[in-house]
Design an enzyme around this catalytic site. Structure first.
Site, PDB file in Angstrom:
ATOM      1  CD  GLN A 187      12.530 -55.524  -0.870  1.00 37.52           C
ATOM      2  OE1 GLN A 187      12.224 -54.755   0.045  1.00 37.52           O
ATOM      3  NE2 GLN A 187      13.356 -56.550  -0.682  1.00 37.52           N
ATOM      4  CG  HIS A 188      13.843 -52.811  -7.836  1.00 40.18           C
ATOM      5  ND1 HIS A 188      13.501 -53.956  -8.503  1.00 40.18           N
ATOM      6  CD2 HIS A 188      12.777 -51.986  -7.943  1.00 40.18           C
ATOM      7  CE1 HIS A 188      12.290 -53.840  -9.001  1.00 40.18           C
ATOM      8  NE2 HIS A 188      11.826 -52.646  -8.679  1.00 40.18           N
ATOM      9  CE  LYS A 189      18.479 -46.710  -4.534  1.00 44.25           C
ATOM     10  NZ  LYS A 189      18.564 -45.459  -3.740  1.00 44.25           N
ATOM     11  CE  LYS A 194      21.878 -52.976 -11.980  1.00 45.78           C
ATOM     12  NZ  LYS A 194      20.635 -52.413 -11.466  1.00 45.78           N
ATOM     13  CG  PHE A 203      15.742 -51.051 -10.188  1.00 44.30           C
ATOM     14  CD1 PHE A 203      16.875 -51.805  -9.923  1.00 44.30           C
ATOM     15  CD2 PHE A 203      15.696 -49.731  -9.710  1.00 44.30           C
ATOM     16  CE1 PHE A 203      17.934 -51.268  -9.215  1.00 44.30           C
ATOM     17  CE2 PHE A 203      16.754 -49.190  -8.989  1.00 44.30           C
ATOM     18  CZ  PHE A 203      17.881 -49.957  -8.742  1.00 44.30           C
ATOM     19  CB  THR A 240      16.583 -47.787   0.585  1.00 44.40           C
ATOM     20  OG1 THR A 240      15.972 -47.610  -0.694  1.00 44.40           O
ATOM     21  CG2 THR A 240      16.707 -49.275   0.862  1.00 44.40           C
ATOM     22  CG  ASP A 274      20.990 -40.023  -3.781  1.00 38.39           C
ATOM     23  OD1 ASP A 274      19.806 -40.251  -3.522  1.00 38.39           O
ATOM     24  OD2 ASP A 274      21.343 -39.152  -4.596  1.00 38.39           O
TER      25      ASP A 274
HETATM   26  P1  ITT Z   1      15.593 -44.463  -1.806  1.00 41.22           P
HETATM   27  O1  ITT Z   1      15.906 -43.004  -1.855  1.00 41.22           O
HETATM   28  O2  ITT Z   1      14.467 -44.835  -0.876  1.00 41.22           O
HETATM   29  O3  ITT Z   1      16.819 -45.322  -1.590  1.00 41.22           O
HETATM   30  P2  ITT Z   1      14.997 -44.102  -4.640  1.00 41.22           P
HETATM   31  O4  ITT Z   1      14.482 -45.027  -5.703  1.00 41.22           O
HETATM   32  O5  ITT Z   1      14.265 -42.806  -4.431  1.00 41.22           O
HETATM   33  O6  ITT Z   1      15.061 -44.934  -3.265  1.00 41.22           O
HETATM   34  P3  ITT Z   1      17.337 -42.624  -5.446  1.00 41.22           P
HETATM   35  O7  ITT Z   1      16.873 -41.358  -4.834  1.00 41.22           O
HETATM   36  O8  ITT Z   1      18.778 -43.033  -5.267  1.00 41.22           O
HETATM   37  O9  ITT Z   1      16.506 -43.868  -4.910  1.00 41.22           O
HETATM   38  O10 ITT Z   1      16.927 -42.587  -6.985  1.00 41.22           O
HETATM   39  C1  ITT Z   1      17.668 -43.218  -7.902  1.00 41.22           C
HETATM   40  C2  ITT Z   1      16.852 -43.519  -9.145  1.00 41.22           C
HETATM   41  O11 ITT Z   1      17.820 -43.802 -10.163  1.00 41.22           O
HETATM   42  C3  ITT Z   1      16.015 -44.782  -8.984  1.00 41.22           C
HETATM   43  O12 ITT Z   1      14.701 -44.525  -8.633  1.00 41.22           O
HETATM   44  C4  ITT Z   1      16.129 -45.418 -10.376  1.00 41.22           C
HETATM   45  O13 ITT Z   1      15.182 -44.841 -11.244  1.00 41.22           O
HETATM   46  C5  ITT Z   1      17.505 -44.975 -10.825  1.00 41.22           C
HETATM   47  N1  ITT Z   1      18.496 -46.009 -10.487  1.00 41.22           N
HETATM   48  C6  ITT Z   1      19.291 -46.110  -9.386  1.00 41.22           C
HETATM   49  N2  ITT Z   1      20.045 -47.204  -9.420  1.00 41.22           N
HETATM   50  C7  ITT Z   1      19.732 -47.831 -10.565  1.00 41.22           C
HETATM   51  C8  ITT Z   1      20.157 -49.033 -11.166  1.00 41.22           C
HETATM   52  O14 ITT Z   1      21.036 -49.826 -10.587  1.00 41.22           O
HETATM   53  N3  ITT Z   1      19.623 -49.364 -12.338  1.00 41.22           N
HETATM   54  C9  ITT Z   1      18.720 -48.576 -12.957  1.00 41.22           C
HETATM   55  N4  ITT Z   1      18.245 -47.436 -12.449  1.00 41.22           N
HETATM   56  C10 ITT Z   1      18.747 -47.064 -11.263  1.00 41.22           C
END
Ligand code: ITT
Length: 188
Positions: A10-12, A170, A147, A7, A68
């Site tokens: 950075q939030h993840k 959370k 986020f 990924t 994802d």
């Molecule tokens: P990577 O693919 O690089 O991991 P990404 O942000 O593109 O990063 P995703 O394709 O999984 O990740 O997109 C998920 C989106 O859903 C993310 O950008 C957020 O807007 C939202 N999201 C995912 N998890 C969340 C959470 O815990 N709280 C709030 N929004 C979330």
């Protein structure tokens, strides 16, 4: 044990680090200076998690996992779903939130869930772990932590949005927490 987390979000990474409590050391793609874009061309969360983990694992020859995630809203027929990251086309969270709130403007049925699918490629084999949390979409933005869609999601049984909760709160109930618990169990 050390794993690569496929990924750039950075939030993840921060959330995973808090949940793993040092039991598994993770390095993100940013940490290992990997900047190639992987196209998420799948039609499901599972497919996209697999595409991210598998393609990175093959490129760097290491054990890798990917996350994802997305928000699935019943009244919008599952939108934004797998398109959560770029729902409004800009990749900006506030634009995404504005689009959701506009579409739900006259809608009383605001039930939704957050989902995380983690795909782990370990010794070349794929393993999947899924976490889901049901809740409701608020009528306005509330809170500044977290986020993505956190400021408009109130999990069932609570009256605060994810963005009004501390990271600790959370990360003890979230979709990502539930998927990560299964990952930890598998690895141990
Ligand atoms: P990577 O693919 O690089 O991991 P990404 O942000 O593109 O990063 P995703 O394709 O999984 O990740 O997109 C998920 C989106 O859903 C993310 O950008 C957020 O807007 C939202 N999201 C995912 N998890 C969340 C959470 O815990 N709280 C709030 N929004 C979330």
């Amino acid at each position: 044990m050390e794993l690569i987390f496929a990924t750039h979000n950075q939030h993840k990474v921060d959330e995973l680090q808090q949940m793993l409590k040092g039991r598994v050391l993770i390095q993100s793609l940013t940490d290992i200076d990997f900047h190639e874009d992987i196209e998420e061309s799948g039609k499901t969360f599972d497919e996209n998690a697999y595409i991210k983990a598998k393609s990175i694992s093959e490129k760097i020859n290491r054990n890798v996992f990917a996350d994802d995630s997305g928000l699935v809203i019943e009244a919008l027929n599952g939108e934004p779903g797998i398109f959560s990251a770029r729902y409004a086309g800009t990749g900006n969270s506030l634009d995404n939130i504005a689009k959701v709130l506009k579409k739900l403007e006259n809608e009383e049925h605001r039930k939704a869930y957050f989902i995380t699918v983690i795909c782990l490629i370990f010794d070349g084999k794929a393993h999947f772990f899924e976490g889901k949390v049901w809740g409701n979409i608020t009528k306005e933005i509330r809170g500044t932590d977290g986020f993505g869609y956190d400021p408009i999601f109130v999990p069932e049984g609570y009256d605060k949005t994810f963005a009004e909760m501390s990271a600790d709160e959370k990360n003890n109930i979230s979709h990502r927490y539930l998927a990560t618990q299964q990952l930890i169990e598998f690895l141990s």
